[in-house]
Design an enzyme around this catalytic site. Structure first.
Site, PDB file in Angstrom:
ATOM      1  N   HIS A 245      43.557  47.336  36.186  1.00 19.95           N
ATOM      2  CA  HIS A 245      42.948  46.105  36.511  1.00 19.95           C
ATOM      3  C   HIS A 245      42.467  46.049  37.915  1.00 19.95           C
ATOM      4  O   HIS A 245      43.156  46.404  38.800  1.00 19.95           O
ATOM      5  CB  HIS A 245      43.554  44.896  36.101  1.00 19.95           C
ATOM      6  CG  HIS A 245      44.974  44.800  36.869  1.00 19.95           C
ATOM      7  ND1 HIS A 245      44.915  43.772  37.903  1.00 19.95           N
ATOM      8  CD2 HIS A 245      46.257  45.155  36.936  1.00 19.95           C
ATOM      9  CE1 HIS A 245      46.120  43.781  38.527  1.00 19.95           C
ATOM     10  NE2 HIS A 245      46.962  44.559  37.893  1.00 19.95           N
TER      11      HIS A 245
ATOM     12  N   HIS B  40      38.965  43.769  40.486  1.00 23.46           N
ATOM     13  CA  HIS B  40      37.672  43.252  40.499  1.00 23.46           C
ATOM     14  C   HIS B  40      36.394  44.114  40.653  1.00 23.46           C
ATOM     15  O   HIS B  40      36.031  44.579  41.730  1.00 23.46           O
ATOM     16  CB  HIS B  40      37.748  42.248  41.604  1.00 23.46           C
ATOM     17  CG  HIS B  40      38.572  40.978  41.434  1.00 23.46           C
ATOM     18  ND1 HIS B  40      38.633  40.353  40.329  1.00 23.46           N
ATOM     19  CD2 HIS B  40      39.547  40.549  42.156  1.00 23.46           C
ATOM     20  CE1 HIS B  40      39.638  39.487  40.417  1.00 23.46           C
ATOM     21  NE2 HIS B  40      40.093  39.513  41.699  1.00 23.46           N
TER      22      HIS B  40
END
Ligand code: NAG
Ligand code: NAG
Ligand code: NAG
Length: 340
Positions: free
Chosen positions: A129, A131
């Site tokens: 994970h 951004h």
């Protein structure tokens, strides 16, 4: 006498009809349970005639899922669930930390990242994970491709959340001083004064995240970027949930990827994770502010993507969670496999 006879005949006829009807319904009932039983047997015996794909396949051990989380969409709650489950379900969770939270990777890093993620067997199965914008692995020459998942949120809610987050932080890391700490201006005042922090162009984030690493993706208001985002959402993501229906997103994932998300729904319901990370001192925008924002082209386009994603998610969800026909879960199997 004749009447008595007739009455007797009628009564017997009635009795006979009742008996016949009763047995017919019994037979139907038995046939029904027989069929159900037969179906269960067929499910448990995956012989050469009927072959049901096994629940978990060997390939699941090579599973790589990338969650390219958009800031302020409830991603921390979701990732929290994965971190809680990873030990029990035997998979790895890895955070992709990109310098200065940049959402676009340089071309050399794209290539290295793609090679690394697909070849690093020691950490598989894994959930990555970070951004970062959607990364198209087709361009990068890898032999396998990861599965992408994501969450999307109503664009104005996300912007307001981000606005207050920069000023007051959240309950996740309350002592971390944020960029705009001490600034007391409300979102309404900001819109009133047309300040840059609440400029609708700042909402241009979910479209580029789904659109990807192309320059055009990052031009606020680009119609091409919106089309590309929709295309990727449907074609290159396994599932995209909405922040407003986090529980359903988790339940869908548990059904589709049990190798990673087995027990996730139960965990999410019973833990406090569902309330994790709330932006402090958030004030809802006024009706006037909402009207001003909703006039902007960027809001309209971001909202179009959100609505598109919502409709698609509901469609996916209905098939899995609501079990449309007769509340029976959908199954499929192979049969007539020849030659024997
Ligand atoms: C990413 O790494 C930098 C440098 O080590 C660190 O300062 C930062 O806190 C990290 N980001 C997150 C979200 O952990
Ligand atoms: C992937 O990157 C990590 C961190 O740099 C490294 O430890 C690992 O060996 C790499 N794996 C492969 C297969 O290149
Ligand atoms: C979770 O919530 C329960 C009840 O509200 C509380 O007793 C418990 O301390 C909380 N746990 C954490 C880790 O915050």
């Amino acid at each position: 006498m004749l009447n008595v006879h007739k009455l007797w005949l009628l009564t017997s006829l009635c009795v006979i009809v009742t008996i016949v009807l009763y047995f017919q319904s019994e037979i139907a009932r038995l046939e029904d349970s027989y069929r159900k039983l037969e179906f269960r047997i067929a499910q448990s015996h995956t012989d050469s005639r009927q072959f049901f794909p096994k629940e978990t396949q060997k390939d699941d051990e090579d599973l790589v899922v990338i969650y390219n989380r958009v800031p302020k969409t409830g991603s921390t709650s979701f990732v929290g669930v994965a971190y809680d489950l990873c030990k029990k379900n035997h998979f790895k969770v890895l955070h992709i930390n990109i310098t200065a939270n940049m959402h676009v990777m340089s071309l050399n890093n794209q290539y290295k990242f793609a090679q690394n993620v697909t070849r690093w067997h020691d950490v598989k199965p894994a959930l990555y994970h970070g951004h970062m914008a959607f990364l198209n692995f087709d361009r990068l020459g890898t032999t396998s491709k990861p599965i992408f998942i994501n969450l999307i949120r109503k664009p104005l809610d996300r912007l307001v959340s981000y606005y207050y987050f920069l000023r007051h932080g959240d309950n996740f890391r309350p002592h971390l001083v944020r960029k705009k700490h001490g600034d007391k201006m409300t979102f309404d005042e900001c819109v009133e004064k047309s300040q840059p922090d609440c400029d609708p162009d700042n909402m241009w984030l979910q479209v580029p995240f789904f659109c990807g690493h192309a320059a055009e993706c990052w031009k606020p208001g680009s119609a091409w970027a919106l089309q590309q985002a929709k295309h990727n959402l449907v074609n290159n993501y396994l599932v995209v949930g909405v922040t407003e229906e986090m529980l359903d997103f988790i339940s869908v994932l548990e059904q589709v990827l049990p190798r990673l998300f087995k027990g996730a729904t139960e965990h999410y319901l019973s833990s406090n994770k569902s309330h994790l990370r709330q932006t402090s001192s958030k004030i809802d925008p006024s009706q006037r502010t909402i009207e001003i924002i909703e006039q902007s082209n960027v809001w309209k386009m971001e909202n179009e993507l959100y609505e598109f994603a919502l409709e698609h998610f509901k469609f996916v969800k209905r098939k899995i969670l609501l079990r449309e026909t007769n509340s029976v879960a959908q199954v499929y199997f192979y049969e007539k496999i020849r030659p024997k």
